[in-house]
Design a protein around this motif. Structure first.
Motif, mmCIF file in Angstrom:
data_model
loop_
_atom_site.group_PDB
_atom_site.id
_atom_site.type_symbol
_atom_site.label_atom_id
_atom_site.label_comp_id
_atom_site.label_asym_id
_atom_site.label_seq_id
_atom_site.Cartn_x
_atom_site.Cartn_y
_atom_site.Cartn_z
ATOM 1 N N SER A 107 -0.191 99.528 85.124
ATOM 2 C CA SER A 107 0.991 99.858 84.323
ATOM 3 C C SER A 107 2.057 98.778 84.465
ATOM 4 N N LEU A 108 2.220 98.277 85.667
ATOM 5 C CA LEU A 108 3.166 97.175 85.869
ATOM 6 C C LEU A 108 2.784 95.979 85.009
ATOM 7 N N GLN A 109 1.499 95.691 84.966
ATOM 8 C CA GLN A 109 1.021 94.560 84.167
ATOM 9 C C GLN A 109 1.207 94.827 82.671
ATOM 10 N N ASN A 110 0.877 96.046 82.237
ATOM 11 C CA ASN A 110 1.029 96.397 80.821
ATOM 12 C C ASN A 110 2.450 96.186 80.338
ATOM 13 N N MET A 111 3.427 96.547 81.179
ATOM 14 C CA MET A 111 4.822 96.490 80.759
ATOM 15 C C MET A 111 5.536 95.221 81.214
ATOM 16 N N GLY A 112 4.846 94.391 81.990
ATOM 17 C CA GLY A 112 5.470 93.163 82.460
ATOM 18 C C GLY A 112 6.609 93.405 83.419
ATOM 19 N N LEU A 113 6.480 94.440 84.242
ATOM 20 C CA LEU A 113 7.534 94.811 85.183
ATOM 21 C C LEU A 113 7.107 94.520 86.617
ATOM 22 N N GLU A 114 8.088 94.358 87.489
ATOM 23 C CA GLU A 114 7.809 94.216 88.912
ATOM 24 C C GLU A 114 7.869 95.557 89.624
ATOM 25 N N THR A 115 8.661 96.474 89.063
ATOM 26 C CA THR A 115 8.860 97.780 89.690
ATOM 27 C C THR A 115 8.923 98.861 88.616
ATOM 28 N N LEU A 116 8.271 99.995 88.874
ATOM 29 C CA LEU A 116 8.362 101.150 87.984
ATOM 30 C C LEU A 116 9.507 102.043 88.440
ATOM 31 N N ASP A 117 10.381 102.435 87.516
ATOM 32 C CA ASP A 117 11.477 103.335 87.866
ATOM 33 C C ASP A 117 10.953 104.682 88.347
ATOM 34 N N LEU A 118 9.935 105.180 87.652
ATOM 35 C CA LEU A 118 9.374 106.492 87.979
ATOM 36 C C LEU A 118 7.910 106.513 87.585
ATOM 37 N N ILE A 119 7.044 106.782 88.544
ATOM 38 C CA ILE A 119 5.625 106.992 88.267
ATOM 39 C C ILE A 119 5.324 108.464 88.506
ATOM 40 N N GLN A 120 4.594 109.087 87.579
ATOM 41 C CA GLN A 120 4.301 110.511 87.678
ATOM 42 C C GLN A 120 2.796 110.736 87.713
ATOM 43 N N LEU A 121 2.355 111.560 88.637
ATOM 44 C CA LEU A 121 0.977 112.023 88.583
ATOM 45 C C LEU A 121 0.815 112.833 87.298
ATOM 46 N N HIS A 122 -0.231 112.529 86.538
ATOM 47 C CA HIS A 122 -0.341 113.044 85.183
ATOM 48 C C HIS A 122 -1.237 114.281 85.132
ATOM 49 N N CYS A 123 -0.640 115.434 85.389
ATOM 50 C CA CYS A 123 -1.343 116.719 85.334
ATOM 51 C C CYS A 123 -2.656 116.681 86.117
ATOM 52 N N PRO A 124 -2.577 116.372 87.408
ATOM 53 C CA PRO A 124 -3.800 116.351 88.212
ATOM 54 C C PRO A 124 -4.364 117.760 88.400
ATOM 55 N N PRO A 125 -5.622 117.855 88.835
ATOM 56 C CA PRO A 125 -6.198 119.177 89.130
ATOM 57 C C PRO A 125 -5.370 119.897 90.193
ATOM 58 N N THR A 126 -5.380 121.202 90.147
ATOM 59 C CA THR A 126 -4.566 121.995 91.075
ATOM 60 C C THR A 126 -4.848 121.639 92.530
ATOM 61 N N GLU A 127 -6.110 121.365 92.858
ATOM 62 C CA GLU A 127 -6.479 121.067 94.238
ATOM 63 C C GLU A 127 -5.811 119.795 94.761
ATOM 64 N N THR A 128 -5.495 118.875 93.879
ATOM 65 C CA THR A 128 -4.928 117.594 94.282
ATOM 66 C C THR A 128 -3.544 117.754 94.896
ATOM 67 N N TYR A 129 -2.840 118.798 94.508
ATOM 68 C CA TYR A 129 -1.501 119.031 95.043
ATOM 69 C C TYR A 129 -1.529 119.397 96.530
ATOM 70 N N ARG A 130 -2.695 119.694 97.041
ATOM 71 C CA ARG A 130 -2.809 120.076 98.455
ATOM 72 C C ARG A 130 -3.279 118.909 99.320
ATOM 73 N N ARG A 131 -3.189 117.689 98.805
ATOM 74 C CA ARG A 131 -3.687 116.528 99.535
ATOM 75 C C ARG A 131 -2.545 115.560 99.857
ATOM 76 N N PRO A 132 -1.992 115.652 101.055
ATOM 77 C CA PRO A 132 -0.851 114.813 101.426
ATOM 78 C C PRO A 132 -1.128 113.318 101.311
ATOM 79 N N GLU A 133 -2.393 112.901 101.473
ATOM 80 C CA GLU A 133 -2.684 111.467 101.417
ATOM 81 C C GLU A 133 -2.446 110.894 100.021
#
Length: 328
Positions: A107-133
């Motif tokens: 995404s950084l490459q697509n937009m030509g940015l060095e830093t993303l203001d906000l990156i969001q997990l995009h509707c991951p499976p419910t189980e993924t929310y229980r994985r601190p890593e």
């Protein structure tokens, strides 16, 4: 334009912003960079300073159009993107810190940015929310200067409540509109307590709440309002907020009858969302520049009267709540 604080990010952003799922034209059509640029330019001219996209929107072309646009700007424009939906099959086992890191870098490459203001997990499976890593990997990316903030885009309220248990989750993007009222009852108070910003997507229920659709309205083959009404390709709640099309049209007629003839239902629908204190911003999409101007008209409208709010609640309770209110 009025501005609100986006939770723990500290960003002061336009209360009506721009979602870019269809910024290159209508859903399913060939991407039009000139049209995207015109929509983005109109948004900025109208005071919008927050743009939401995703790496899967038009296979990365939405991000590229935004990146190209940003190069011409001197004022501060906040950009949020998302990652994870490219995972195929889209299951928890395939979510790894390594693949998410790669998506951030793409995404950084697509937009030509060095830093993303906000990156969001995009509707991951419910189980993924229980994985601190998974959430911990974004702390590393923040330390490396590749992101400023982490957020989540969710399908269900339970997922939102779980996500904000992680201290580094600064925002939650959630569907909320007159046909999807439950977040205000269950989630908003907790988000306020934790200073989590709320980004409202699908504010017009895929266009239904504009009042411009009828039984004779048709949608193009590549339009999710054609092919995903029953959740054939992704969560059906993303399409018409999961409401049966014919029933939704009946509810719209009730809504139309409750307001004076000629009332702009788009304006009413977005104003209703803005009247909730917990909401940081609303991100209606636009496939034409004119739609941007129509969408932002609600920012100058006075809050709805109590009687109008009760009418909207009554229509929801009568037509919608019992059918889909409990699903998300």
């Amino acid at each position: 334009m009025q501005y609100r604080k986006l939770g723990k990010t500290g960003f002061n952003i336009s209360e009506i912003s721009l979602g870019t799922w269809q910024v290159g034209g209508k859903w399913g059509s060939e991407f039009d960079f000139e049209n995207a640029d015109k929509i983005l330019q109109t948004a900025i001219e109208q005071g919008i300073n927050f743009v939401d996209t995703a790496d899967v929107y038009s296979a990365g072309l939405s991000e590229k159009a935004i990146g190209k646009f940003l190069k011409k700007q001197t004022e501060r424009i906040y950009v949020a993107t998302k990652c994870g939906r490219k995972i195929n099959p889209h299951i928890d086992a395939n979510y790894t810190p390594q693949i998410l890191r790669k998506y951030v870098e793409d995404s950084l490459q697509n937009m030509g940015l060095e830093t993303l203001d906000l990156i969001q997990l995009h509707c991951p499976p419910t189980e993924t929310y229980r994985r601190p890593e998974i959430f911990g990997e974004f702390e590393k990316l923040k330390t490396e200067g590749k992101i400023l903030n982490l957020g989540v885009s969710v399908e269900k309220i339970d997922e939102a409540l779980k996500a904000i248990e992680y201290e580094n989750v600064t925002t939650v993007q959630i569907i909320f509109n007159a046909f999807r009222q439950r977040p205000a009852d269950v989630f908003f108070a907790e988000a306020l307590k934790r200073s989590v910003g709320i980004i409202v997507r699908v504010p017009l229920a895929s266009g239904l709440l504009t009042g411009k659709y009828s039984k004779s309205t048709t949608f193009e083959t590549g339009d999710h309002r054609n092919f995903n009404r029953n959740g054939e390709h992704f969560d059906k709640g993303e399409t018409f907020s999961g409401v049966d099309y014919d029933i939704a049209l009946e509810a719209i007629e009730n809504l139309r009858g409750a307001f004076p003839e000629g009332e702009n239902l788009t304006e009413v629908a977005i104003r209703w969302i803005l009247d909730h204190e917990a909401v940081s911003t609303v991100i209606p999409g636009a496939s034409r520049a004119e739609q941007v101007i129509e969408n932002i008209s609600a920012t100058n409208r006075q809050p709805l009267k109590n009687a109008d709010n009760q009418l909207i609640k009554n229509i929801y309770d009568l037509k919608i709540k019992g059918l889909v209110g409990h699903l998300w």
